[in-house]
Design a protein around this motif. Structure first.
Motif, PDB file in Angstrom:
ATOM      1  N   MET A  13     -37.988  27.389   3.298  1.00  0.00           N
ATOM      2  CA  MET A  13     -37.638  26.393   2.047  1.00  0.00           C
ATOM      3  C   MET A  13     -36.343  26.859   1.321  1.00  0.00           C
ATOM      4  O   MET A  13     -35.931  28.151   1.164  1.00  0.00           O
ATOM      5  N   THR A  14     -35.847  25.772   0.807  1.00  0.00           N
ATOM      6  CA  THR A  14     -34.302  25.799   0.168  1.00  0.00           C
ATOM      7  C   THR A  14     -34.581  26.131  -1.282  1.00  0.00           C
ATOM      8  O   THR A  14     -35.601  25.962  -1.754  1.00  0.00           O
ATOM      9  N   THR A  15     -33.646  26.835  -2.108  1.00  0.00           N
ATOM     10  CA  THR A  15     -33.719  27.275  -3.171  1.00  0.00           C
ATOM     11  C   THR A  15     -32.954  25.904  -4.007  1.00  0.00           C
ATOM     12  O   THR A  15     -32.270  25.208  -3.322  1.00  0.00           O
ATOM     13  N   PRO A  16     -33.214  25.899  -5.234  1.00  0.00           N
ATOM     14  CA  PRO A  16     -32.496  25.084  -6.006  1.00  0.00           C
ATOM     15  C   PRO A  16     -31.040  25.212  -5.743  1.00  0.00           C
ATOM     16  O   PRO A  16     -30.208  24.207  -5.904  1.00  0.00           O
ATOM     17  N   GLU A  17     -30.275  26.200  -5.911  1.00  0.00           N
ATOM     18  CA  GLU A  17     -29.036  26.705  -5.834  1.00  0.00           C
ATOM     19  C   GLU A  17     -28.473  26.010  -4.393  1.00  0.00           C
ATOM     20  O   GLU A  17     -27.321  25.484  -4.350  1.00  0.00           O
ATOM     21  N   GLN A  18     -29.269  26.190  -3.181  1.00  0.00           N
ATOM     22  CA  GLN A  18     -28.975  25.470  -1.814  1.00  0.00           C
ATOM     23  C   GLN A  18     -28.620  24.221  -2.123  1.00  0.00           C
ATOM     24  O   GLN A  18     -28.149  23.430  -1.392  1.00  0.00           O
TER      25      GLN A  18
ATOM     26  N   LEU B  18     -28.220  22.455  -4.777  1.00  0.00           N
ATOM     27  CA  LEU B  18     -26.978  22.076  -5.671  1.00  0.00           C
ATOM     28  C   LEU B  18     -25.970  21.935  -4.539  1.00  0.00           C
ATOM     29  O   LEU B  18     -24.825  21.090  -4.549  1.00  0.00           O
ATOM     30  N   ASP B  19     -25.668  23.117  -3.855  1.00  0.00           N
ATOM     31  CA  ASP B  19     -24.624  23.180  -2.923  1.00  0.00           C
ATOM     32  C   ASP B  19     -24.675  21.957  -2.032  1.00  0.00           C
ATOM     33  O   ASP B  19     -23.488  21.530  -1.779  1.00  0.00           O
ATOM     34  N   LYS B  20     -25.784  21.723  -1.326  1.00  0.00           N
ATOM     35  CA  LYS B  20     -25.665  20.639  -0.479  1.00  0.00           C
ATOM     36  C   LYS B  20     -25.447  19.062  -0.909  1.00  0.00           C
ATOM     37  O   LYS B  20     -24.602  18.421  -0.596  1.00  0.00           O
ATOM     38  N   LEU B  21     -25.688  19.103  -2.288  1.00  0.00           N
ATOM     39  CA  LEU B  21     -25.119  17.710  -2.979  1.00  0.00           C
ATOM     40  C   LEU B  21     -23.806  18.000  -3.441  1.00  0.00           C
ATOM     41  O   LEU B  21     -23.229  17.150  -4.193  1.00  0.00           O
ATOM     42  N   GLY B  22     -22.819  19.054  -3.297  1.00  0.00           N
ATOM     43  CA  GLY B  22     -21.726  19.315  -3.647  1.00  0.00           C
ATOM     44  C   GLY B  22     -21.453  19.538  -5.165  1.00  0.00           C
ATOM     45  O   GLY B  22     -20.452  19.292  -5.909  1.00  0.00           O
ATOM     46  N   ILE B  23     -22.599  20.246  -5.614  1.00  0.00           N
ATOM     47  CA  ILE B  23     -22.466  20.456  -7.339  1.00  0.00           C
ATOM     48  C   ILE B  23     -22.284  21.916  -7.477  1.00  0.00           C
ATOM     49  O   ILE B  23     -23.391  22.663  -6.966  1.00  0.00           O
TER      50      ILE B  23
END
Length: 153
Positions: free
Chosen positions: A1-6, A8-13
């Protein structure tokens, strides 16, 4: 399960430091298991990313971009309060204020940009109730302001 921070990172934010209060209020208030995030405006690096009113000075897409910046700032305030965004158990509600010309009626389309980003970051926990409200003016002349209510563990 991915975290919100992960996500965000995937979205480049990268979340910025939270925006300092512009008047007599605090960025986040916790009561019980709910956090109330004060209205966040589209500031990046201490500067407004847009000013003006939708349907008069700005086009729909410019409003959507501003709403997305507001959503990033909401998440920055949450992260500063919680330490980790995975402590959010539910995004309950967003209220999106859109400075708009009297004949502009696409406030929900502007607000969708904030809602969509919250959904991308929090998944099903980010599905929320929402109000999209047209207003005559907002602080600093910005076109959008977003406030949030979230439930936390």
């Amino acid at each position: 399960m991915t975290t919100p921070e992960q996500r965000l990172d995937k979205l480049g934010i990268t979340l910025p430091q939270p925006v300092a209060p512009l008047a007599a209020y605090v960025p986040v208030v916790r009561t019980g298991n709910h956090l109330y995030v004060s209205g966040q405006v589209p500031l990046a690096g201490g500067e407004s990313t847009a000013t003006g009113r939708l349907g008069q000075d700005l086009e729909l897409e410019e409003g959507r971009i501003a709403a997305r910046v507001c959503a990033v700032n909401v998440m920055a305030a949450l992260k500063a309060e919680l330490g980790e965004l995975d402590k959010v158990t539910r995004v309950v509600k967003l209220t999106v204020f859109v400075a708009s010309a009297p004949d502009f009626t696409d406030q929900p389309k502007v607000a969708n940009a904030a809602s969509e980003l919250i959904g991308e970051v929090f998944g099903d926990l980010g599905r929320h109730a929402r109000s999209a409200v047209g207003v005559a003016a907002l602080p600093l002349g910005v076109p959008v302001e977003v406030e949030a209510i979230v439930e936390v563990a």
